[in-house]
Scaffold this active site. Sequence first.
Site, PDB file in Angstrom:
ATOM      1  N   ARG A   1      61.793 -38.220 -92.774  1.00 18.92           N
ATOM      2  CA  ARG A   1      61.567 -39.643 -92.510  1.00 18.92           C
ATOM      3  C   ARG A   1      61.840 -40.480 -93.739  1.00 18.92           C
ATOM      4  O   ARG A   1      62.369 -41.566 -93.668  1.00 18.92           O
ATOM      5  CB  ARG A   1      60.112 -39.848 -92.046  1.00 18.92           C
ATOM      6  CG  ARG A   1      59.835 -39.285 -90.675  1.00 18.92           C
ATOM      7  CD  ARG A   1      58.377 -39.125 -90.440  1.00 18.92           C
ATOM      8  NE  ARG A   1      57.782 -38.282 -91.469  1.00 18.92           N
ATOM      9  CZ  ARG A   1      56.542 -37.854 -91.462  1.00 18.92           C
ATOM     10  NH1 ARG A   1      55.742 -38.205 -90.500  1.00 18.92           N
ATOM     11  NH2 ARG A   1      56.085 -37.088 -92.426  1.00 18.92           N
TER      12      ARG A   1
ATOM     13  N   HIS B   1      58.416 -36.543 -82.663  1.00 18.35           N
ATOM     14  CA  HIS B   1      58.739 -35.133 -82.372  1.00 18.35           C
ATOM     15  C   HIS B   1      59.650 -35.052 -81.143  1.00 18.35           C
ATOM     16  O   HIS B   1      60.612 -34.281 -81.114  1.00 18.35           O
ATOM     17  CB  HIS B   1      57.464 -34.330 -82.078  1.00 18.35           C
ATOM     18  CG  HIS B   1      56.503 -34.244 -83.229  1.00 18.35           C
ATOM     19  ND1 HIS B   1      55.193 -34.621 -83.122  1.00 18.35           N
ATOM     20  CD2 HIS B   1      56.674 -33.831 -84.509  1.00 18.35           C
ATOM     21  CE1 HIS B   1      54.577 -34.420 -84.279  1.00 18.35           C
ATOM     22  NE2 HIS B   1      55.458 -33.950 -85.143  1.00 18.35           N
TER      23      HIS B   1
ATOM     24  N   SER C   1      51.848 -37.756 -87.189  1.00 11.82           N
ATOM     25  CA  SER C   1      50.663 -37.390 -86.401  1.00 11.82           C
ATOM     26  C   SER C   1      49.393 -37.872 -87.092  1.00 11.82           C
ATOM     27  O   SER C   1      48.449 -38.307 -86.433  1.00 11.82           O
ATOM     28  CB  SER C   1      50.586 -35.876 -86.220  1.00 11.82           C
ATOM     29  OG  SER C   1      51.647 -35.424 -85.436  1.00 11.82           O
TER      30      SER C   1
END
Length: 159
Positions: A91, A18, A129
């Site tokens: 990603r 992030h 995460s």
Amino acid sequence: MTRIAIYPGSFDPVTRGHEDLVRRSLAFADRVIVAVATNLSKEPLFTLEERVKLLRTVFGEDERVEIDRFEGLLADFARERDARLVIRGLRAVSDFDYESQMALMNRQLYPELETVFLVPALHLTYLSSSLVREVARLGGDVSDLVPPAVEKALKRKFG
Ligand code: PNS
């Protein structure tokens, strides 16, 4: 004209990935509002206050970055904040289906809102995460994956 970008997400917790995307966004946006979603479909590990606090610790020094929270539709929040750009990270190809649907729906709701997809640094591409939470929960080392404040917070959560 000030170019305001919104970077929305759960940030449960904020990772180096992030952080990398916020820094990249500042190459073309004057301000980035990191917008923490309050209504999540699943129970987060960190409370909303904890997620916001960690983000403030990570980006607190940079006055071009604002941390805020939002409820309801992202498109409404973007309109309220006069933002025309949404930042999302891509990603892998597997992210694309969901992300393109979201971008198109946001455009339907707010036609002036453009979604910009950014690719993170190569060494952060595998990072998420949820993986960080899992590794930390099982006692693995996440020091390269998250900022130090997040590493400490994870240690407090999982003892
Ligand atoms: O970090 P995440 O979980 O990928 O973030 C997803 C998030 C919070 C950005 C997305 O679910 C969202 O924008 N939620 C707000 C509700 C909304 O606007 N839904 C319609 C978008 S298609």
